[in-house]
Motif scaffolding. Structure first.
Motif, short mmCIF file in Angstrom:
data_model
loop_
_atom_site.label_atom_id
_atom_site.label_comp_id
_atom_site.label_asym_id
_atom_site.label_seq_id
_atom_site.Cartn_x
_atom_site.Cartn_y
_atom_site.Cartn_z
N GLU A 30 0.84 -1.20 0.00
CA GLU A 30 0.00 0.00 0.00
C GLU A 30 0.87 1.26 0.00
O GLU A 30 1.85 1.35 0.75
N ASN A 31 0.55 2.18 -0.87
CA ASN A 31 1.26 3.46 -1.02
C ASN A 31 2.62 3.33 -1.72
O ASN A 31 3.33 4.33 -1.87
N VAL A 32 2.98 2.13 -2.16
CA VAL A 32 4.23 1.95 -2.91
C VAL A 32 3.98 2.31 -4.37
O VAL A 32 3.03 1.81 -4.99
N LYS A 33 4.81 3.15 -4.93
CA LYS A 33 4.69 3.54 -6.33
C LYS A 33 5.65 2.76 -7.23
O LYS A 33 5.31 2.44 -8.38
N ALA A 58 2.60 -8.34 -13.88
CA ALA A 58 1.81 -8.72 -12.70
C ALA A 58 1.51 -7.50 -11.83
O ALA A 58 0.37 -7.29 -11.38
N PHE A 59 2.52 -6.67 -11.60
CA PHE A 59 2.33 -5.53 -10.70
C PHE A 59 1.58 -4.37 -11.35
O PHE A 59 1.15 -3.44 -10.66
N ILE A 64 1.67 -0.50 -9.75
CA ILE A 64 3.01 -0.33 -9.20
C ILE A 64 4.02 -0.51 -10.32
O ILE A 64 3.99 -1.50 -11.05
N GLU A 65 4.91 0.46 -10.46
CA GLU A 65 5.97 0.38 -11.47
C GLU A 65 7.10 -0.51 -10.94
O GLU A 65 7.40 -0.50 -9.74
N GLN A 80 19.24 0.62 -1.20
CA GLN A 80 19.11 1.63 -0.15
C GLN A 80 17.95 2.59 -0.39
O GLN A 80 17.31 3.04 0.56
N HIS A 81 17.68 2.89 -1.65
CA HIS A 81 16.66 3.88 -1.98
C HIS A 81 15.33 3.26 -2.43
O HIS A 81 14.41 3.99 -2.80
N ALA A 82 15.24 1.93 -2.38
CA ALA A 82 14.03 1.26 -2.86
C ALA A 82 12.84 1.53 -1.94
O ALA A 82 12.97 1.52 -0.71
N GLU A 83 11.67 1.75 -2.55
CA GLU A 83 10.43 1.85 -1.78
C GLU A 83 10.02 0.48 -1.27
O GLU A 83 9.44 0.35 -0.17
N ALA A 84 10.26 -0.55 -2.08
CA ALA A 84 9.90 -1.92 -1.73
C ALA A 84 10.76 -2.85 -2.58
O ALA A 84 11.30 -2.45 -3.62
N ILE A 85 10.90 -4.10 -2.15
CA ILE A 85 11.79 -5.06 -2.81
C ILE A 85 11.06 -6.38 -3.03
O ILE A 85 10.36 -6.86 -2.13
#
Length: 235
Positions: A30-33, A58-59, A64-65, A80-85
């Motif tokens: 949620e809220n991940v771009k 899928a995403f 989500i990009e 280090q800068h990832a919103e999500a992995i």
């Protein structure tokens, strides 16, 4: 707070890629771009680009990009800068070898423990335990260490299979192999069946899905673990 999904598989029989997990992933991310995808479990001779495109498709259902880590000049900074992995499936030995080669194993561990949402399927789930000693994969390469992310104090065996009743197969079962592992290693092993996953929030580790998991502890008989069971007690 840690936010981790550890899934046995990415695809169920007759299903589309990640399809069965999408409702869970919608909340998890949620809220991940933008999502950082790690395709290292596939050998480099098999296109990381094609694998990443599959994940992108899928995403796109979640708006989500997706960016593959191979698209970045500096993998450490990308993590280090990832919103999500998301770390996908493939060969666990190849995956861990590449994580060490690119010096990002410790960085992934740090950012996820600090709250970056993480998804692992298959090989990407194997690395969430203490070691990769209970993977089903062939050691086609040899990483510097079997040590992995250690998000919980036990090992994972994804794609866990029960013996087939009346089968004429005389080879070792998955249970036999895990019992062999326990001759040399003390940590518990959780056999995740297809369609099952672990949901980690902070210190909580809950089994999700519609199937039980098979829990193996050294010098004890294996037991079935029901969905919605808290597993943070395992050591």
């Amino acid at each position: 707070m840690r936010k981790i999904i550890i899934a046995s598989t990415s695809t169920l029989y007759n299903g589309a890629y990640l399809d069965y997990l999408l409702p869970t992933l919608k909340k998890h991310f949620e809220n991940v771009k933008t999502l950082l995808f790690i395709p290292y479990a596939r050998p480099s001779g098999i296109s990381h680009e094609a694998y990443t495109n599959k994940v992108k498709a899928a995403f796109s259902n979640l708006n989500i990009e997706v960016k593959g880590i191979h698209e970045f000049e500096n993998p450490i900074e990308a993590v280090q800068h990832a919103e999500a992995i998301f770390t996908g499936g493939g060969n666990t030995f190849v995956l861990v070898n590449e994580l060490f080669k690119n010096k990002i194993l410790d960085t992934i561990e740090k950012v996820v423990k600090n709250g970056t949402p993480y998804l692992g399927t298959s090989a990407g789930s194997n690395i969430c335990g203490l070691t990769i000693g209970t993977t089903n994969d062939m050691p086609i390469v040899y990483p510097p260490s079997f040590r992995t992310l250690g998000f919980m104090s036990f090992n994972i065996n994804p794609h866990y299979l029960d013996p087939v009743e009346n089968s004429e197969h005389m080879g070792e079962t998955r249970e036999t192999r895990i019992n062999e592992f326990h001759q040399f290693n003390p940590q518990p092993v959780l056999g995740l069946r297809e369609g099952s996953w672990l949901e980690v929030k902070g210190t909580s580790i809950i089994l999700k899905g519609n199937l039980t998991a098979r829990l193996f502890k050294r010098n004890e008989n294996p037991i079935e673990v029901e969905p919605e069971t808290e597993l943070n007690y395992l050591k």
